[in-house]
Motif scaffolding. Sequence first.
Motif, PDB file in Angstrom:
ATOM      1  N   LYS A  35       0.829  -1.198   0.000  1.00  0.00           N
ATOM      2  CA  LYS A  35       0.000   0.000   0.000  1.00  0.00           C
ATOM      3  C   LYS A  35       0.867   1.254   0.000  1.00  0.00           C
ATOM      4  O   LYS A  35       0.613   2.197  -0.754  1.00  0.00           O
ATOM      5  CB  LYS A  35      -0.930   0.016   1.212  1.00  0.00           C
ATOM      6  N   ILE A  36       1.904   1.251   0.830  1.00  0.00           N
ATOM      7  CA  ILE A  36       2.810   2.398   0.896  1.00  0.00           C
ATOM      8  C   ILE A  36       3.494   2.616  -0.445  1.00  0.00           C
ATOM      9  O   ILE A  36       3.603   3.746  -0.928  1.00  0.00           O
ATOM     10  CB  ILE A  36       3.842   2.207   2.031  1.00  0.00           C
ATOM     11  N   ARG A  37       3.944   1.527  -1.067  1.00  0.00           N
ATOM     12  CA  ARG A  37       4.601   1.633  -2.372  1.00  0.00           C
ATOM     13  C   ARG A  37       3.678   2.259  -3.405  1.00  0.00           C
ATOM     14  O   ARG A  37       4.069   3.164  -4.140  1.00  0.00           O
ATOM     15  CB  ARG A  37       5.050   0.244  -2.859  1.00  0.00           C
ATOM     16  N   VAL A  38       2.417   1.814  -3.425  1.00  0.00           N
ATOM     17  CA  VAL A  38       1.447   2.336  -4.388  1.00  0.00           C
ATOM     18  C   VAL A  38       1.177   3.811  -4.113  1.00  0.00           C
ATOM     19  O   VAL A  38       1.163   4.637  -5.045  1.00  0.00           O
ATOM     20  CB  VAL A  38       0.138   1.514  -4.351  1.00  0.00           C
ATOM     21  N   SER A  48      -0.245   8.798 -14.175  1.00  0.00           N
ATOM     22  CA  SER A  48      -1.533   9.267 -13.660  1.00  0.00           C
ATOM     23  C   SER A  48      -2.064   8.256 -12.634  1.00  0.00           C
ATOM     24  O   SER A  48      -1.692   7.081 -12.649  1.00  0.00           O
ATOM     25  CB  SER A  48      -2.538   9.423 -14.796  1.00  0.00           C
ATOM     26  N   ILE A  49      -2.921   8.734 -11.768  1.00  0.00           N
ATOM     27  CA  ILE A  49      -3.531   7.869 -10.760  1.00  0.00           C
ATOM     28  C   ILE A  49      -4.353   6.786 -11.457  1.00  0.00           C
ATOM     29  O   ILE A  49      -4.325   5.624 -11.050  1.00  0.00           O
ATOM     30  CB  ILE A  49      -4.408   8.683  -9.781  1.00  0.00           C
ATOM     31  N   ALA A  50      -5.052   7.160 -12.505  1.00  0.00           N
ATOM     32  CA  ALA A  50      -5.868   6.187 -13.240  1.00  0.00           C
ATOM     33  C   ALA A  50      -5.005   5.059 -13.796  1.00  0.00           C
ATOM     34  O   ALA A  50      -5.349   3.879 -13.669  1.00  0.00           O
ATOM     35  CB  ALA A  50      -6.630   6.881 -14.364  1.00  0.00           C
ATOM     36  N   GLU A  51      -3.858   5.408 -14.392  1.00  0.00           N
ATOM     37  CA  GLU A  51      -2.964   4.401 -14.955  1.00  0.00           C
ATOM     38  C   GLU A  51      -2.366   3.528 -13.849  1.00  0.00           C
ATOM     39  O   GLU A  51      -2.287   2.309 -13.979  1.00  0.00           O
ATOM     40  CB  GLU A  51      -1.849   5.073 -15.756  1.00  0.00           C
ATOM     41  N   LEU A  52      -1.968   4.144 -12.760  1.00  0.00           N
ATOM     42  CA  LEU A  52      -1.415   3.405 -11.627  1.00  0.00           C
ATOM     43  C   LEU A  52      -2.433   2.400 -11.096  1.00  0.00           C
ATOM     44  O   LEU A  52      -2.106   1.235 -10.859  1.00  0.00           O
ATOM     45  CB  LEU A  52      -1.003   4.388 -10.520  1.00  0.00           C
ATOM     46  N   CYS A  53      -3.667   2.844 -10.928  1.00  0.00           N
ATOM     47  CA  CYS A  53      -4.716   1.961 -10.404  1.00  0.00           C
ATOM     48  C   CYS A  53      -5.029   0.819 -11.366  1.00  0.00           C
ATOM     49  O   CYS A  53      -5.238  -0.319 -10.935  1.00  0.00           O
ATOM     50  CB  CYS A  53      -5.976   2.773 -10.097  1.00  0.00           C
ATOM     51  N   ARG A  54      -5.049   1.108 -12.656  1.00  0.00           N
ATOM     52  CA  ARG A  54      -5.262   0.041 -13.650  1.00  0.00           C
ATOM     53  C   ARG A  54      -4.145  -0.990 -13.555  1.00  0.00           C
ATOM     54  O   ARG A  54      -4.383  -2.193 -13.549  1.00  0.00           O
ATOM     55  CB  ARG A  54      -5.320   0.619 -15.062  1.00  0.00           C
ATOM     56  N   ARG A  55      -2.914  -0.522 -13.488  1.00  0.00           N
ATOM     57  CA  ARG A  55      -1.763  -1.420 -13.435  1.00  0.00           C
ATOM     58  C   ARG A  55      -1.770  -2.258 -12.149  1.00  0.00           C
ATOM     59  O   ARG A  55      -1.450  -3.446 -12.177  1.00  0.00           O
ATOM     60  CB  ARG A  55      -0.472  -0.604 -13.528  1.00  0.00           C
ATOM     61  N   GLU A  56      -2.162  -1.659 -11.027  1.00  0.00           N
ATOM     62  CA  GLU A  56      -2.170  -2.371  -9.749  1.00  0.00           C
ATOM     63  C   GLU A  56      -3.441  -3.184  -9.534  1.00  0.00           C
ATOM     64  O   GLU A  56      -3.514  -3.989  -8.619  1.00  0.00           O
ATOM     65  CB  GLU A  56      -2.002  -1.382  -8.595  1.00  0.00           C
ATOM     66  N   GLY A  57      -4.462  -2.948 -10.356  1.00  0.00           N
ATOM     67  CA  GLY A  57      -5.715  -3.694 -10.234  1.00  0.00           C
ATOM     68  C   GLY A  57      -6.567  -3.244  -9.064  1.00  0.00           C
ATOM     69  O   GLY A  57      -7.236  -4.064  -8.435  1.00  0.00           O
ATOM     70  N   ILE A  58      -6.526  -1.946  -8.766  1.00  0.00           N
ATOM     71  CA  ILE A  58      -7.339  -1.410  -7.675  1.00  0.00           C
ATOM     72  C   ILE A  58      -8.222  -0.280  -8.203  1.00  0.00           C
ATOM     73  O   ILE A  58      -7.915   0.331  -9.216  1.00  0.00           O
ATOM     74  CB  ILE A  58      -6.479  -0.890  -6.491  1.00  0.00           C
ATOM     75  N   ALA A  59      -9.287  -0.009  -7.479  1.00  0.00           N
ATOM     76  CA  ALA A  59     -10.162   1.110  -7.829  1.00  0.00           C
ATOM     77  C   ALA A  59      -9.492   2.406  -7.390  1.00  0.00           C
ATOM     78  O   ALA A  59      -8.735   2.426  -6.410  1.00  0.00           O
ATOM     79  CB  ALA A  59     -11.515   0.956  -7.140  1.00  0.00           C
TER      80      ALA A  59
END
Length: 89
Positions: A35-38, A48-59
Amino acid sequence: MKAKSIKSKSGKDAADQTVKNIRRATRKLYSAEEKIRVVIEGLSRETSIAELCRREGIAQSMYYKWSKEFLEAGKQRLAGDAVRAATSE
């Protein structure tokens, strides 16, 4: 005819519940370090936050929740340091 639609509807509800139960059982659990890493990666703004979330598989809402918790914990820690410094000799 009407009874058939009610019967199939309850079957659909049962199937939906089964799918929800499977998703709950197979949901990825993130450690505090992950979580800290993300959150830190999101704060760096390299992507972007959207790209990061897509890559990590989180909303995105989950990212913002983690981010808020991370910043609040840091704020509490810094406030604790200030209190300790003010009360020490």
